[in-house]
Design a protein around this motif. Structure first.
Motif, PDB file in Angstrom:
ATOM      1  N   TYR A  20       0.828  -1.211   0.000  1.00 38.05           N
ATOM      2  CA  TYR A  20       0.000   0.000   0.000  1.00 38.05           C
ATOM      3  C   TYR A  20       0.867   1.268   0.000  1.00 38.05           C
ATOM      4  CZ  TYR A  20      -4.464  -2.392   1.153  1.00 38.05           C
ATOM      5  OH  TYR A  20      -5.594  -3.145   1.144  1.00 38.05           O
ATOM      6  N   ARG A  21       1.720   1.384   1.004  1.00 40.05           N
ATOM      7  CA  ARG A  21       2.460   2.642   1.172  1.00 40.05           C
ATOM      8  C   ARG A  21       3.339   2.932  -0.043  1.00 40.05           C
ATOM      9  NH1 ARG A  21       5.675   3.923   6.637  1.00 40.05           N
ATOM     10  NH2 ARG A  21       3.486   4.131   7.286  1.00 40.05           N
ATOM     11  N   GLU A  22       4.039   1.917  -0.528  1.00 44.83           N
ATOM     12  CA  GLU A  22       4.955   2.142  -1.645  1.00 44.83           C
ATOM     13  C   GLU A  22       4.200   2.522  -2.920  1.00 44.83           C
ATOM     14  OE1 GLU A  22       8.918   0.078  -3.644  1.00 44.83           O
ATOM     15  OE2 GLU A  22       7.622  -1.102  -2.314  1.00 44.83           O
ATOM     16  N   VAL A  23       3.078   1.877  -3.169  1.00 49.97           N
ATOM     17  CA  VAL A  23       2.283   2.225  -4.347  1.00 49.97           C
ATOM     18  C   VAL A  23       1.780   3.663  -4.254  1.00 49.97           C
ATOM     19  CG1 VAL A  23       0.083   1.784  -5.536  1.00 49.97           C
ATOM     20  CG2 VAL A  23       1.584  -0.126  -4.930  1.00 49.97           C
ATOM     21  N   GLU A  25       3.042   6.144  -2.525  1.00 44.75           N
ATOM     22  CA  GLU A  25       4.131   7.122  -2.558  1.00 44.75           C
ATOM     23  C   GLU A  25       4.790   7.198  -3.932  1.00 44.75           C
ATOM     24  OE1 GLU A  25       6.763   6.013   0.585  1.00 44.75           O
ATOM     25  OE2 GLU A  25       5.482   6.881   2.166  1.00 44.75           O
ATOM     26  N   ARG A  26       4.998   6.061  -4.571  1.00 43.22           N
ATOM     27  CA  ARG A  26       5.718   6.048  -5.854  1.00 43.22           C
ATOM     28  C   ARG A  26       4.805   6.322  -7.048  1.00 43.22           C
ATOM     29  NH1 ARG A  26       9.237   0.660  -6.243  1.00 43.22           N
ATOM     30  NH2 ARG A  26       9.396   1.456  -8.383  1.00 43.22           N
ATOM     31  N   ARG A  27       3.538   5.919  -6.934  1.00 42.49           N
ATOM     32  CA  ARG A  27       2.584   6.055  -8.038  1.00 42.49           C
ATOM     33  C   ARG A  27       3.173   5.505  -9.345  1.00 42.49           C
ATOM     34  NH1 ARG A  27      -1.310  10.205  -7.107  1.00 42.49           N
ATOM     35  NH2 ARG A  27      -1.984   9.885  -9.257  1.00 42.49           N
ATOM     36  N   PRO A  28       3.509   4.216  -9.376  1.00 38.84           N
ATOM     37  CA  PRO A  28       4.096   3.640 -10.591  1.00 38.84           C
ATOM     38  C   PRO A  28       3.128   3.702 -11.763  1.00 38.84           C
ATOM     39  CG  PRO A  28       3.443   1.908  -9.062  1.00 38.84           C
ATOM     40  CD  PRO A  28       3.304   3.196  -8.317  1.00 38.84           C
ATOM     41  N   GLU A  29       3.678   3.690 -12.969  1.00 46.46           N
ATOM     42  CA  GLU A  29       2.850   3.729 -14.169  1.00 46.46           C
ATOM     43  C   GLU A  29       2.182   2.374 -14.359  1.00 46.46           C
ATOM     44  OE1 GLU A  29       4.068   5.344 -17.874  1.00 46.46           O
ATOM     45  OE2 GLU A  29       5.490   6.718 -16.938  1.00 46.46           O
ATOM     46  N   LEU A  30       0.917   2.310 -14.053  1.00 45.74           N
ATOM     47  CA  LEU A  30       0.117   1.100 -14.196  1.00 45.74           C
ATOM     48  C   LEU A  30      -1.233   1.468 -14.794  1.00 45.74           C
ATOM     49  CD1 LEU A  30       0.864  -0.473 -10.702  1.00 45.74           C
ATOM     50  CD2 LEU A  30       1.545  -1.481 -12.907  1.00 45.74           C
ATOM     51  N   ALA A  31      -1.791   0.556 -15.558  1.00 49.95           N
ATOM     52  CA  ALA A  31      -3.091   0.832 -16.173  1.00 49.95           C
ATOM     53  C   ALA A  31      -4.228   0.764 -15.162  1.00 49.95           C
ATOM     54  CB  ALA A  31      -3.349  -0.157 -17.316  1.00 49.95           C
ATOM     55  N   PHE A  32      -4.078  -0.097 -14.141  1.00 48.56           N
ATOM     56  CA  PHE A  32      -5.131  -0.258 -13.140  1.00 48.56           C
ATOM     57  C   PHE A  32      -4.579  -1.055 -11.970  1.00 48.56           C
ATOM     58  CE2 PHE A  32      -5.352  -3.931 -15.909  1.00 48.56           C
ATOM     59  CZ  PHE A  32      -5.678  -4.998 -15.091  1.00 48.56           C
ATOM     60  N   LEU A  33      -5.352  -1.078 -10.890  1.00 48.83           N
ATOM     61  CA  LEU A  33      -5.083  -1.939  -9.739  1.00 48.83           C
ATOM     62  C   LEU A  33      -6.278  -2.865  -9.551  1.00 48.83           C
ATOM     63  CD1 LEU A  33      -3.729   0.699  -7.181  1.00 48.83           C
ATOM     64  CD2 LEU A  33      -2.358  -0.920  -8.537  1.00 48.83           C
ATOM     65  N   GLU A  34      -6.006  -4.093  -9.135  1.00 43.27           N
ATOM     66  CA  GLU A  34      -7.098  -5.035  -8.895  1.00 43.27           C
ATOM     67  C   GLU A  34      -7.095  -5.448  -7.426  1.00 43.27           C
ATOM     68  OE1 GLU A  34      -8.581  -7.893 -11.882  1.00 43.27           O
ATOM     69  OE2 GLU A  34      -7.736  -9.409 -10.527  1.00 43.27           O
ATOM     70  N   ALA A 256       8.936  -8.157  -3.690  1.00 40.76           N
ATOM     71  CA  ALA A 256       9.045  -6.701  -3.722  1.00 40.76           C
ATOM     72  C   ALA A 256       8.205  -6.146  -4.861  1.00 40.76           C
ATOM     73  CB  ALA A 256      10.509  -6.294  -3.909  1.00 40.76           C
ATOM     74  N   LEU A 257       7.724  -4.931  -4.675  1.00 42.24           N
ATOM     75  CA  LEU A 257       6.878  -4.304  -5.686  1.00 42.24           C
ATOM     76  C   LEU A 257       7.565  -4.273  -7.048  1.00 42.24           C
ATOM     77  CD1 LEU A 257       4.318  -2.719  -6.474  1.00 42.24           C
ATOM     78  CD2 LEU A 257       5.488  -0.637  -5.684  1.00 42.24           C
ATOM     79  N   ASP A 258       8.863  -4.032  -7.080  1.00 46.92           N
ATOM     80  CA  ASP A 258       9.565  -3.936  -8.358  1.00 46.92           C
ATOM     81  C   ASP A 258       9.507  -5.237  -9.154  1.00 46.92           C
ATOM     82  OD1 ASP A 258      10.308  -1.251  -8.375  1.00 46.92           O
ATOM     83  OD2 ASP A 258      12.094  -1.625  -7.164  1.00 46.92           O
ATOM     84  N   VAL A 259       9.377  -6.370  -8.498  1.00 43.81           N
ATOM     85  CA  VAL A 259       9.223  -7.636  -9.217  1.00 43.81           C
ATOM     86  C   VAL A 259       7.900  -7.639  -9.987  1.00 43.81           C
ATOM     87  CG1 VAL A 259       9.004 -10.140  -8.979  1.00 43.81           C
ATOM     88  CG2 VAL A 259      10.659  -8.885  -7.578  1.00 43.81           C
ATOM     89  N   LEU A 260       6.843  -7.201  -9.332  1.00 41.33           N
ATOM     90  CA  LEU A 260       5.547  -7.127 -10.005  1.00 41.33           C
ATOM     91  C   LEU A 260       5.586  -6.135 -11.157  1.00 41.33           C
ATOM     92  CD1 LEU A 260       3.069  -7.127  -6.976  1.00 41.33           C
ATOM     93  CD2 LEU A 260       3.951  -9.068  -8.262  1.00 41.33           C
TER      94      LEU A 260
END
Length: 278
Positions: A20-23, A25-34, A256-260
């Protein structure tokens, strides 16, 4: 039925509490969250606050695991009412549910269980999907299942069953590429040939995930990297159907989030390559 938001394109990831926190704070470029719908059935609290924060930043896909559409029990009205409240509140881009059963006689098994692909099951599910879509006032997607037994009374393949269900109800399909591959290995069929039983315009989303290899079968775990044969099957699906909103699904042994994000980037690259070759 109505569409609340513009159709999705691109790749997303599942939003899980450790990220949660990392997403945010970083707001990575993603089309959506599920997210899993049932985790947000309460009207308030920390989970709902996190979902509302996510919804302010990204389109949301609601993925259900507990409606038990194929159960011999009556359709769970209370569960459906909770889902409707969540849909009305979040206005998700997509709403999906597993095509399975998970309880009977009032007993919940906490599993996603297969059923025979027969005309009787088709009529039951068509009626229930019609009712769900009428209640939610929108099209839903139903997902193909990973399974470890086959029902001897099945009169058609799972993909043929899904295609006919979509034709009868107007629902969409959530094509889980990993589930199709797992079943193909476990039951000995050609997964690419099964893609030919589906219509591209019925597919509203695809899922990619990892699985475990055990002595006599594959187990769908959502706990590892997408393997090369599943990537190849995904390429074939994109070639046949065009790019679809795609989710990197990872629920156990969360990395880690970066793997996803790396897996999401790989899915995007495949989709772009197939568009360029079209």
């Amino acid at each position: 039925m109505t569409d609340i938001v513009q159709p999705l394109s691109g790749t997303g990831i599942g939003l899980r509490q450790p990220h949660y926190r990392e997403v945010f704070e970083r707001r990575p470029e993603l089309a959506f969250l599920e997210v899993h719908s049932e985790n947000f059935f309460l009207d308030g609290g920390a989970s709902m606050h996190a979902l509302e924060r996510a919804r302010a930043a990204y389109p949301i896909s609601l993925h259900g695991v507990g409606l038990s559409l194929a159960s011999a029990d009556a359709l769970a009205g209370e569960h459906l009412a909770k889902l409707k409240r969540l849909v009305d509140r979040v206005e998700p881009a997509l709403v999906s549910e597993h095509l399975c059963w998970g309880g009977v006689g009032g007993v919940h098994f906490n599993d996603l269980l297969p059923f025979p692909y027969t005309g009787e099951a088709l009529a039951l599910l068509a009626d229930r999907i019609d009712r769900v879509q009428a209640t939610l006032r929108r099209r839903i997607l139903v997902e193909n299942l990973s399974a470890y037994v086959e029902c001897r009374h099945s009169a058609m393949t799972e993909t043929a069953f899904l295609a006919e269900l979509a034709r009868r109800t107007g629902c969409g399909l959530l094509l889980d590429v990993n589930n199709l591959y797992v079943n193909a290995i476990n039951f000995g069929f050609d997964p690419a040939a099964r893609l030919g039983e589906l219509a591209g315009d019925s597919i509203g989303q695809m899922h990619l995930a990892g699985h475990a290899v055990v002595d006599d079968c594959l187990i769908d775990t959502h706990g590892s990297l997408v393997c090369d044969p599943v990537w190849s099957l995904y390429e074939e699906a994109c070639r046949r159907f065009g790019p679809k909103p795609t989710l990197i699904e990872w629920d156990t042994d969360l990395p880690a989030l970066d793997v996803l994000l790396s897996q999401a980037a790989q899915a995007d690259a495949i989709a772009r390559r197939e568009v360029a070759h079209a």
